[in-house]
Design an enzyme around this catalytic site. Structure first.
Site, mmCIF file in Angstrom:
data_model
loop_
_atom_site.group_PDB
_atom_site.id
_atom_site.type_symbol
_atom_site.label_atom_id
_atom_site.label_comp_id
_atom_site.label_asym_id
_atom_site.label_seq_id
_atom_site.Cartn_x
_atom_site.Cartn_y
_atom_site.Cartn_z
ATOM 1 N N LYS A 127 0.831 -1.214 0.000
ATOM 2 C CA LYS A 127 0.000 0.000 0.000
ATOM 3 C C LYS A 127 0.864 1.262 0.000
ATOM 4 O O LYS A 127 0.463 2.297 -0.512
ATOM 5 C CB LYS A 127 -0.962 -0.019 1.190
ATOM 6 C CG LYS A 127 -2.036 -1.123 1.068
ATOM 7 C CD LYS A 127 -2.921 -1.198 2.292
ATOM 8 C CE LYS A 127 -4.178 -2.039 2.115
ATOM 9 N NZ LYS A 127 -4.016 -3.470 2.128
ATOM 10 N N TYR A 137 -5.121 -4.348 -7.414
ATOM 11 C CA TYR A 137 -4.873 -4.399 -5.970
ATOM 12 C C TYR A 137 -4.423 -5.797 -5.535
ATOM 13 O O TYR A 137 -3.449 -5.940 -4.784
ATOM 14 C CB TYR A 137 -6.141 -3.966 -5.223
ATOM 15 C CG TYR A 137 -6.087 -4.236 -3.741
ATOM 16 C CD1 TYR A 137 -5.364 -3.422 -2.881
ATOM 17 C CD2 TYR A 137 -6.756 -5.334 -3.193
ATOM 18 C CE1 TYR A 137 -5.303 -3.689 -1.518
ATOM 19 C CE2 TYR A 137 -6.707 -5.603 -1.837
ATOM 20 C CZ TYR A 137 -5.972 -4.779 -1.006
ATOM 21 O OH TYR A 137 -5.911 -5.059 0.340
ATOM 22 N N TYR A 185 -2.412 -0.872 11.017
ATOM 23 C CA TYR A 185 -3.857 -1.065 11.184
ATOM 24 C C TYR A 185 -4.318 -0.373 12.468
ATOM 25 O O TYR A 185 -3.827 0.709 12.799
ATOM 26 C CB TYR A 185 -4.213 -2.567 11.224
ATOM 27 C CG TYR A 185 -3.537 -3.428 10.189
ATOM 28 C CD1 TYR A 185 -3.675 -3.148 8.827
ATOM 29 C CD2 TYR A 185 -2.803 -4.539 10.554
ATOM 30 C CE1 TYR A 185 -3.086 -3.972 7.877
ATOM 31 C CE2 TYR A 185 -2.211 -5.360 9.602
ATOM 32 C CZ TYR A 185 -2.350 -5.055 8.273
ATOM 33 O OH TYR A 185 -1.767 -5.860 7.337
HETATM 34 N N1 GLU Z 1 -4.372 -8.650 0.379
HETATM 35 C C1 GLU Z 1 -4.809 -8.490 1.732
HETATM 36 C C2 GLU Z 1 -6.277 -8.151 1.768
HETATM 37 O O1 GLU Z 1 -6.734 -7.510 0.907
HETATM 38 C C3 GLU Z 1 -3.984 -7.419 2.353
HETATM 39 C C4 GLU Z 1 -4.298 -7.248 3.798
HETATM 40 C C5 GLU Z 1 -3.147 -6.827 4.628
HETATM 41 O O2 GLU Z 1 -2.000 -7.204 4.446
HETATM 42 O O3 GLU Z 1 -3.444 -6.089 5.554
HETATM 43 O O4 GLU Z 1 -7.016 -8.546 2.632
#
Ligand code: GLU
Length: 309
Positions: A64, A186, A238
């Protein structure tokens, strides 16, 4: 440095039983939760590695940060931040609720909804994934970095929550392309294989204000680096970003593949990996390795003061 890394490995190993590999993406469930490794890329060019530093894993949400760099380079500040905000959510990374209750615009580019919107800004008729891969390879300094096809297919098949968010955003005119195209990009971005050494080098590029640590070439403009590192501080782990800021104090980004990439201003890039995750989706082993290293190497952004964690 070598002895600190070995001690960090042993310290983190004692917490590994608290983690569990991600299973909501079936391919990730194959991860080995006993794996643990880390790498440091120091500003003077020295490289330090320990444990399973060489093990490849998918970059997942760490992508990201690169998606945001690419979107800002290709589409510019105004366009990107008309689609996504810059505020932490306090919600899980895959939460959908704020798109309805707070504002249609996702709160930041480090959560799934925000990254899908950001990815859509990279499309513009070009092969956006090739551009992403090219940039990732340059940041990590390894031309063999490539897509993990199995994980990509697994994500695409299982990604119904992400699909829901993308369609919701498309209905609010927040995507720059069709929802399925944004999702496909994505999922690919999340499914690129890296190791800790790759991520430590990328962390050093950010720590050096966007300069390639070997050639001195400006890979990323300074204003973009500043935005990315700021969002790593406020939203990089997060809904544990506050706890990580307090205990570790390094701008960082984690991913459900088990990696955490950190960037210590002017000093080093540091990355750790272990597939077992805590309830919030952060790698237990990587979190504890970085915590140990931060304490023992004085890497917290407020390192001068006493630590009571
Ligand atoms: N590809 C994962 C999703 O979309 C990434 C999530 C992550 O690493 O936080 O759920």
């Amino acid at each position: 440095m070598e002895s600190h890394l070995s001690a960090a490995l042993e310290y983190a190993r004692s917490f590994l039983h608290e983690g569990a590999v991600a299973t909501y993406i079936p391919e990730l469930a194959k991860g080995d939760p006993t794996q643990l490794g880390a790498a440091i890329y120091a500003a003077d060019g020295e490289i330090y590695r320990v444990g399973d530093w060489q093990q490849e894993f998918t970059i997942q949400s760490i992508s990201k940060t690169i998606t945001l760099i690419l979107a800002l380079q290709l589409a510019g500040y105004r366009k990107v931040f008309s689609k996504v905000g810059v505020e932490p959510t306090g919600d899980p990374f895959n939460s959908i609720v704020r798109l309805e209750t707070t504002a249609p615009r996702p709160l930041n580019p480090m959560i799934n909804a925000g990254a899908i919107a950001t990815a859509s800004c990279c499309m513009g008729g070009r092969d956006a994934f090739s551009e992403f891969l090219k940039l990732t390879r340059r940041l990590c300094g390894r031309s063999s970095i490539s897509l993990n096809e199995e994980v990509y297919r697994s994500e695409k098949q299982a990604g119904m929550r992400n699909r829901s968010m993308a369609y919701l955003m498309q209905s609010d005119n927040l995507l720059e392309c069709d929802a399925e195209d944004a999702l496909d990009l994505y999922f690919r971005m999340c499914s690129v294989n890296v190791n800790t050494m790759d991520l430590a080098r990328y962390g050093m590029v950010l720590a050096g204000n966007g300069k390639d640590p070997e050639t001195g070439e400006q890979l990323v403009e300074g204003w973009i680096v500043r935005i990315v590192k700021t969002l790593m501080v406020t939203c990089g782990l997060y809904d544990a970003s506050g706890e990580f800021a307090m205990k570790v104090g390094i701008p960082a980004k984690s991913g459900v593949g088990g990696g955490i990439m950190g960037s210590v201003e002017r000093k080093m890039g540091v990355a750790a990996f272990s597939p077992g995750l805590d309830a919030k989706g952060n790698s237990v082993g990587a979190f504890h390795m970085l915590e140990y290293l931060s304490h023992h190497l004085g890497l917290h952004y407020f390192a001068g003061s006493e630590c009571r964690v």
